[in-house]
Design a protein around this motif. Structure first.
Motif, PDB file in Angstrom:
ATOM      1  N   LEU A   1       4.824 -30.425   9.113  1.00 41.32           N
ATOM      2  CA  LEU A   1       5.895 -30.940   9.942  1.00 41.32           C
ATOM      3  C   LEU A   1       5.403 -32.097  10.805  1.00 41.32           C
ATOM      4  N   VAL A   2       4.195 -31.969  11.369  1.00 40.52           N
ATOM      5  CA  VAL A   2       3.635 -33.039  12.197  1.00 40.52           C
ATOM      6  C   VAL A   2       3.394 -34.291  11.365  1.00 40.52           C
ATOM      7  N   VAL A   3       2.774 -34.108  10.186  1.00 36.80           N
ATOM      8  CA  VAL A   3       2.492 -35.259   9.313  1.00 36.80           C
ATOM      9  C   VAL A   3       3.790 -35.928   8.881  1.00 36.80           C
ATOM     10  N   SER A   4       4.768 -35.114   8.490  1.00 36.27           N
ATOM     11  CA  SER A   4       6.049 -35.662   8.060  1.00 36.27           C
ATOM     12  C   SER A   4       6.749 -36.397   9.194  1.00 36.27           C
ATOM     13  N   SER A   5       6.638 -35.875  10.421  1.00 35.76           N
ATOM     14  CA  SER A   5       7.267 -36.526  11.573  1.00 35.76           C
ATOM     15  C   SER A   5       6.619 -37.870  11.865  1.00 35.76           C
ATOM     16  N   VAL A   6       5.285 -37.917  11.756  1.00 36.92           N
ATOM     17  CA  VAL A   6       4.580 -39.177  12.005  1.00 36.92           C
ATOM     18  C   VAL A   6       4.975 -40.233  10.973  1.00 36.92           C
ATOM     19  N   VAL A   7       4.944 -39.831   9.700  1.00 34.84           N
ATOM     20  CA  VAL A   7       5.323 -40.778   8.638  1.00 34.84           C
ATOM     21  C   VAL A   7       6.786 -41.180   8.787  1.00 34.84           C
ATOM     22  N   GLY A   8       7.645 -40.208   9.110  1.00 30.74           N
ATOM     23  CA  GLY A   8       9.048 -40.514   9.300  1.00 30.74           C
ATOM     24  C   GLY A   8       9.291 -41.463  10.461  1.00 30.74           C
ATOM     25  N   ALA A   9       8.514 -41.293  11.547  1.00 28.83           N
ATOM     26  CA  ALA A   9       8.654 -42.196  12.694  1.00 28.83           C
ATOM     27  C   ALA A   9       8.236 -43.621  12.338  1.00 28.83           C
ATOM     28  N   LEU A  10       7.157 -43.756  11.572  1.00 25.52           N
ATOM     29  CA  LEU A  10       6.694 -45.087  11.170  1.00 25.52           C
ATOM     30  C   LEU A  10       7.697 -45.781  10.263  1.00 25.52           C
ATOM     31  N   THR A  11       8.147 -45.081   9.230  1.00 19.50           N
ATOM     32  CA  THR A  11       9.123 -45.681   8.315  1.00 19.50           C
ATOM     33  C   THR A  11      10.462 -45.916   9.011  1.00 19.50           C
ATOM     34  N   GLY A  12      10.850 -44.987   9.891  1.00 17.55           N
ATOM     35  CA  GLY A  12      12.091 -45.157  10.626  1.00 17.55           C
ATOM     36  C   GLY A  12      12.054 -46.357  11.552  1.00 17.55           C
ATOM     37  N   ALA A  13      10.887 -46.583  12.183  1.00 15.25           N
ATOM     38  CA  ALA A  13      10.747 -47.731  13.074  1.00 15.25           C
ATOM     39  C   ALA A  13      10.874 -49.043  12.310  1.00 15.25           C
ATOM     40  N   VAL A  14      10.227 -49.124  11.152  1.00 18.89           N
ATOM     41  CA  VAL A  14      10.315 -50.338  10.336  1.00 18.89           C
ATOM     42  C   VAL A  14      11.752 -50.549   9.865  1.00 18.89           C
TER      43      VAL A  14
END
Length: 341
Positions: free
Chosen positions: A263-276
């Motif tokens: 969940l933590v890894v997915s949230s981090v990746v999701g935050a990065l892609t979401g920001a872009v």
């Protein structure tokens, strides 16, 4: 970008170039909002992990049912609150990030601190706009839900023949109004107008351009969604493979630990892609706003003047001109500055 009404490809290229030239400013701001959303969503997800499964035979007493439903309703309310907060934050940030997009039209870089300094006087107006649009959306869907419930209560299953077309029509109306008001945050931020004036300004600017704006927005949203899914798919496959290799027969504790880590890894990746993705969509929206003003207000003439004279290098292009739009002090629209369908 060209200082004239823009084509679709020029809007796409302009959005990429704006993000590239102001990467720290735009990506950093978007990442802060995505991180806030990710942390709050993670808290809600952890809350769901702590909820016990309902009994197989059902609830025997009302107190037992309330003991289970209380946390469930609490988590559901938390998720809804996070979604509503995210909508308001996105609306605010959309207006703030329109400033570096406007400045990039004249090849002017905008620092993180400079962006927020230029937007400082507009923050409360953007907050008001965000909450007003949120309240309007909630009221629209609440009225729709109540109306559908009344129809189904009075007509039974036959009411579906009315509810389904009603729901479809409501979605169409919502999309139409959303598109008409899409550039309101940029108008509030750049033109320094109030909340209601920003909504009226967006409504006027998008006249006779609805299908073009809708098509661009739909295509950009589809592109961002596909890219985000493509990035998430390898992560999902890798997480399943790692779990099978290192914990082929996991216990309850191992399952919980693995779930939290993933969940933590997915949230981090999701935050990065979401920001872009958010930075790109916001850039496109702001460029649509600039394009509409060049078509209707002759903003391209003002931009060319600023480019030639180098006047107001630390300001926001189009902000001073907004004071004269619609008055005798600004020349009438001519040539390529005229509105097009």
């Amino acid at each position: 970008m060209p200082l004239r009404p823009l084509m679709f490809g020029e809007i796409m290229d302009g959005a990429f170039q704006t993000i590239r030239r102001n990467a720290k400013t735009m990506f950093g701001s978007a990442l802060v909002v995505q991180a806030i959303k990710g942390v709050l969503s993670g808290v809600a997800t952890f809350g769901m992990l702590g909820i016990a499964e309902p009994p197989v035979d059902g609830f025997t007493t009302q107190s037992e049912a309330m003991q289970y439903l209380g946390p469930v309703l609490g988590v559901a309310a938390g998720v809804m609150g996070i979604s509503l907060l995210a909508m308001v934050l996105s609306s605010i940030l959309q207006g703030v990030m329109a400033i570096p997009v406007a400045r990039s039209a004249l090849n002017r870089r905008t620092g993180f601190k400079q962006m927020w300094s230029l937007a400082g006087s507009r923050i409360w107006s953007l907050v008001g706009l965000g909450f007003l649009m949120l309240a309007g959306s909630l009221l629209f869907f609440v009225v729709l839900f109540v109306l559908a419930a009344l129809i189904l209560t009075g007509m039974g299953s036959a009411g579906l023949l009315l509810v389904l077309p009603l729901g479809l029509g409501a979605v169409v109306v919502y999309i139409w109004v959303y598109t008409k008001l899409m550039v309101a945050p940029a108008a509030v931020s750049i033109e320094e107008v109030g909340v209601f004036a920003g909504l009226r300004r967006s409504w006027t600017l998008t006249s006779r351009n609805w299908w073009r704006i809708f098509g661009i927005t739909l295509l950009v949203g589809f592109m961002v969604g596909v890219i985000a899914q493509v990035i998430q798919i390898p992560l999902s496959l890798a997480s399943g493979g790692l779990t099978a290799v290192f914990s082929p027969h996991p216990g309850v504790g191992q399952v919980t630990t693995t779930t939290v880590v993933l969940l933590v890894v997915s949230s981090v990746v999701g935050a990065l892609t979401g920001a872009v993705g958010f930075a790109f969509e916001t850039s496109v929206s702001a460029l649509i706003y600039m394009d509409l003003r060049m078509r209707r207000d002759g903003l391209d003439v003002e931009l060319l003047r600023l480019l030639e004279t180098g006047e107001d290098p630390d300001g926001v292009p189009g902000r001073s001109m907004a004071l004269h739009v619609g008055t005798q002090s600004w020349p009438p629209m001519t040539g390529q500055g005229s509105p097009t369908g």
